[in-house]
Design a protein around this motif. Structure first.
Motif, PDB file in Angstrom:
ATOM      1  N   THR A  50       0.624  -1.193  -0.133  1.00  0.00           N
ATOM      2  CA  THR A  50       0.003  -0.138   0.015  1.00  0.00           C
ATOM      3  C   THR A  50       0.892   1.249  -0.012  1.00  0.00           C
ATOM      4  OG1 THR A  50      -0.103  -0.112   2.375  1.00  0.00           O
ATOM      5  CG2 THR A  50      -1.937  -1.207   1.164  1.00  0.00           C
ATOM      6  N   ASN A  51       2.088   1.144   0.272  1.00  0.00           N
ATOM      7  CA  ASN A  51       3.180   2.268  -0.005  1.00  0.00           C
ATOM      8  C   ASN A  51       3.140   2.953  -1.340  1.00  0.00           C
ATOM      9  OD1 ASN A  51       5.550   3.639  -0.614  1.00  0.00           O
ATOM     10  ND2 ASN A  51       5.907   3.580   1.457  1.00  0.00           N
ATOM     11  N   ALA A  52       2.797   4.037  -1.743  1.00  0.00           N
ATOM     12  CA  ALA A  52       2.639   4.758  -2.903  1.00  0.00           C
ATOM     13  C   ALA A  52       3.912   4.666  -3.874  1.00  0.00           C
ATOM     14  CB  ALA A  52       2.060   6.268  -3.031  1.00  0.00           C
ATOM     15  N   ALA A  53       5.043   4.970  -3.132  1.00  0.00           N
ATOM     16  CA  ALA A  53       6.310   4.800  -4.006  1.00  0.00           C
ATOM     17  C   ALA A  53       6.602   3.424  -4.378  1.00  0.00           C
ATOM     18  CB  ALA A  53       7.314   5.464  -2.946  1.00  0.00           C
ATOM     19  N   ALA A  54       6.230   2.572  -3.391  1.00  0.00           N
ATOM     20  CA  ALA A  54       6.662   1.148  -3.690  1.00  0.00           C
ATOM     21  C   ALA A  54       5.593   0.717  -5.122  1.00  0.00           C
ATOM     22  CB  ALA A  54       6.780   0.345  -2.730  1.00  0.00           C
ATOM     23  N   ILE A  55       4.500   1.035  -4.931  1.00  0.00           N
ATOM     24  CA  ILE A  55       3.361   0.514  -5.965  1.00  0.00           C
ATOM     25  C   ILE A  55       4.103   1.234  -7.387  1.00  0.00           C
ATOM     26  CG2 ILE A  55       1.053   0.885  -6.822  1.00  0.00           C
ATOM     27  CD1 ILE A  55       0.161   0.881  -3.817  1.00  0.00           C
ATOM     28  N   GLU A  56       4.197   2.507  -7.305  1.00  0.00           N
ATOM     29  CA  GLU A  56       4.891   3.033  -8.501  1.00  0.00           C
ATOM     30  C   GLU A  56       6.021   2.297  -9.089  1.00  0.00           C
ATOM     31  OE1 GLU A  56       6.771   7.269 -10.023  1.00  0.00           O
ATOM     32  OE2 GLU A  56       5.637   7.381  -8.181  1.00  0.00           O
ATOM     33  N   ALA A  57       6.754   1.782  -8.191  1.00  0.00           N
ATOM     34  CA  ALA A  57       8.058   1.242  -8.668  1.00  0.00           C
ATOM     35  C   ALA A  57       7.441  -0.521  -9.419  1.00  0.00           C
ATOM     36  CB  ALA A  57       8.903   1.132  -7.763  1.00  0.00           C
ATOM     37  N   ILE A  58       6.738  -1.029  -8.500  1.00  0.00           N
ATOM     38  CA  ILE A  58       6.393  -2.526  -8.821  1.00  0.00           C
ATOM     39  C   ILE A  58       5.500  -2.203 -10.463  1.00  0.00           C
ATOM     40  CG2 ILE A  58       4.990  -4.124  -8.366  1.00  0.00           C
ATOM     41  CD1 ILE A  58       5.350  -3.440  -5.408  1.00  0.00           C
ATOM     42  N   LEU A  59       4.673  -1.274 -10.221  1.00  0.00           N
ATOM     43  CA  LEU A  59       4.053  -1.176 -11.786  1.00  0.00           C
ATOM     44  C   LEU A  59       4.416  -0.510 -12.788  1.00  0.00           C
ATOM     45  CD1 LEU A  59       0.484  -0.757 -10.058  1.00  0.00           C
ATOM     46  CD2 LEU A  59       1.530  -2.805 -10.826  1.00  0.00           C
ATOM     47  N   LYS A  60       5.879   0.148 -12.684  1.00  0.00           N
ATOM     48  CA  LYS A  60       6.429   0.980 -13.531  1.00  0.00           C
ATOM     49  C   LYS A  60       6.529   0.076 -14.986  1.00  0.00           C
ATOM     50  CE  LYS A  60      10.354   4.038 -14.400  1.00  0.00           C
ATOM     51  NZ  LYS A  60      11.584   4.227 -13.930  1.00  0.00           N
ATOM     52  N   ASN A  61       7.054  -0.984 -15.133  1.00  0.00           N
ATOM     53  CA  ASN A  61       7.506  -1.293 -16.231  1.00  0.00           C
ATOM     54  C   ASN A  61       6.315  -2.613 -16.767  1.00  0.00           C
ATOM     55  OD1 ASN A  61       9.648   0.006 -16.767  1.00  0.00           O
ATOM     56  ND2 ASN A  61      10.766  -1.230 -15.462  1.00  0.00           N
TER      57      ASN A  61
END
Length: 154
Positions: free
Chosen positions: A134-145
């Motif tokens: 649920t951490n926004a920065a982590a979600i962004e990094a996971i879903l980036k590619n």
């Protein structure tokens, strides 16, 4: 007579205020950058599993049904995962990779799941990521590619 040298109280207060503003902006950004670096290590830990799944699918005529993490009673084509600092465990089930994150990664990340779902194409394999993080920065990094898969299917 000699004039006083040094800074006035107002000048010192301005410097302290500027330092406080910079710190207020920099500290959250630093947290986001360190979280992204940790997630990059998580995704890098999954790379050997993704390669093994791709090889397994290729050797099985495009089918991922036999591509699972080995168990004691049935060894398989996917190597056993060695835990890293960021990933506590990983398993592969019919080509889908599920990573359980380590307990000390930070708020809203520790112990959560990152799932990479195999989507075979005509000439390549694609992966769709989903997560319980649920951490926004982590979600962004996971879903980036990789595009997310629908949340209801996690």
């Amino acid at each position: 007579m000699r004039g006083q040298s040094g800074f006035t109280l107002i000048e010192l207060m301005i410097v302290v205020a500027i330092a406080g503003i910079l710190a207020a902006v920099a500290i959250p950004q630093y947290g986001d950058y360190t979280m992204r670096a940790k997630i990059s290590n998580v995704l890098a830990a999954a790379a050997p599993l993704k390669t093994a799944v791709a090889l397994c699918v290729q050797e099985n005529g495009g089918e991922a049904i036999a591509c699972s993490t080995p168990v004691d009673s049935a060894p398989g084509p996917i190597p056993a995962f060695t835990p890293t600092r960021e990933v506590a465990s990983a398993k592969v089930t019919t080509g889908d990779i599920e990573l359980t994150l380590a307990g000390d990664l930070g708020a809203d990340v520790a112990g959560k799941i990152v799932k990479m779902t195999l989507q075979p194409g005509t000439s390549s394999l694609n992966w769709s990521n989903s997560t319980t993080v649920t951490n926004a920065a982590a979600i962004e990094a996971i879903l980036k590619n990789n595009p997310p898969k629908p949340a209801a299917t996690l």
